[in-house]
Motif scaffolding. Structure first.
Motif, mmCIF file in Angstrom:
data_model
loop_
_atom_site.group_PDB
_atom_site.id
_atom_site.type_symbol
_atom_site.label_atom_id
_atom_site.label_comp_id
_atom_site.label_asym_id
_atom_site.label_seq_id
_atom_site.Cartn_x
_atom_site.Cartn_y
_atom_site.Cartn_z
ATOM 1 N N GLN A 18 -1.083 -42.200 -11.355
ATOM 2 C CA GLN A 18 -1.818 -41.856 -12.581
ATOM 3 C C GLN A 18 -3.256 -42.349 -12.469
ATOM 4 N N TRP A 19 -3.980 -41.745 -11.527
ATOM 5 C CA TRP A 19 -5.347 -42.160 -11.240
ATOM 6 C C TRP A 19 -6.314 -41.781 -12.356
ATOM 7 N N TYR A 20 -5.948 -40.787 -13.167
ATOM 8 C CA TYR A 20 -6.849 -40.330 -14.223
ATOM 9 C C TYR A 20 -6.943 -41.329 -15.371
ATOM 10 N N HIS A 21 -6.031 -42.307 -15.419
ATOM 11 C CA HIS A 21 -6.109 -43.355 -16.433
ATOM 12 C C HIS A 21 -6.806 -44.604 -15.900
ATOM 13 N N ALA A 22 -7.224 -44.582 -14.668
ATOM 14 C CA ALA A 22 -7.794 -45.776 -14.030
ATOM 15 C C ALA A 22 -9.286 -45.884 -14.302
ATOM 16 N N THR A 23 -9.822 -47.021 -13.905
ATOM 17 C CA THR A 23 -11.261 -47.258 -14.039
ATOM 18 C C THR A 23 -12.008 -46.416 -13.007
ATOM 19 N N PRO A 24 -13.307 -46.208 -13.199
ATOM 20 C CA PRO A 24 -14.073 -45.386 -12.244
ATOM 21 C C PRO A 24 -14.050 -45.931 -10.802
ATOM 22 N N SER A 25 -14.031 -47.241 -10.645
ATOM 23 C CA SER A 25 -14.003 -47.778 -9.277
ATOM 24 C C SER A 25 -12.656 -47.503 -8.592
ATOM 25 N N VAL A 26 -11.576 -47.573 -9.362
ATOM 26 C CA VAL A 26 -10.254 -47.263 -8.800
ATOM 27 C C VAL A 26 -10.162 -45.765 -8.493
#
Length: 99
Positions: free
Chosen positions: A42-50
């Motif tokens: 679920q990368w779309y919920h992560a911070t911009p750096s992640v």
């Protein structure tokens, strides 16, 4: 006695080569699954750096890791099958010439 020792030598060499090819094939399959696993997170919920890091992981994993035999051939089950077919063809030819 010579046939027994040659049989043991050949079976040991084929077992060793088979193990290398099997694990080389496993490394290749797992490295191909890295991009899908990163995308499935679920990368779309992560911070911009992640998100940026996952993007780098996905771009780097487009080319799978492949183990080779000294840059001569890939270590895979396809290569193992090719070696076995070629070995049997030479054996059959030599056996035919000998009889």
């Amino acid at each position: 006695m010579l046939m027994v020792s040659m049989g043991g030598l050949i079976s040991g060499a084929l077992t060793q080569l088979g193990m290398f090819c099997y694990f080389g094939d496993q490394v290749q399959e797992e490295s191909e699954a890295v991009a899908f696993a990163a995308y499935s997170a679920q990368w779309y919920h992560a911070t911009p750096s992640v998100k940026r890091s996952i993007g780098i992981i996905m771009s780097r994993s487009q080319k799978p890791a492949i183990l080779t035999m000294g840059k001569f051939a890939d270590l895979s089950l396809d290569t193992f099958a090719t070696i076995l077919r070629g070995s049997y063809a030479y054996f059959a030819m030599l056996n035919e010439l000998n009889s």
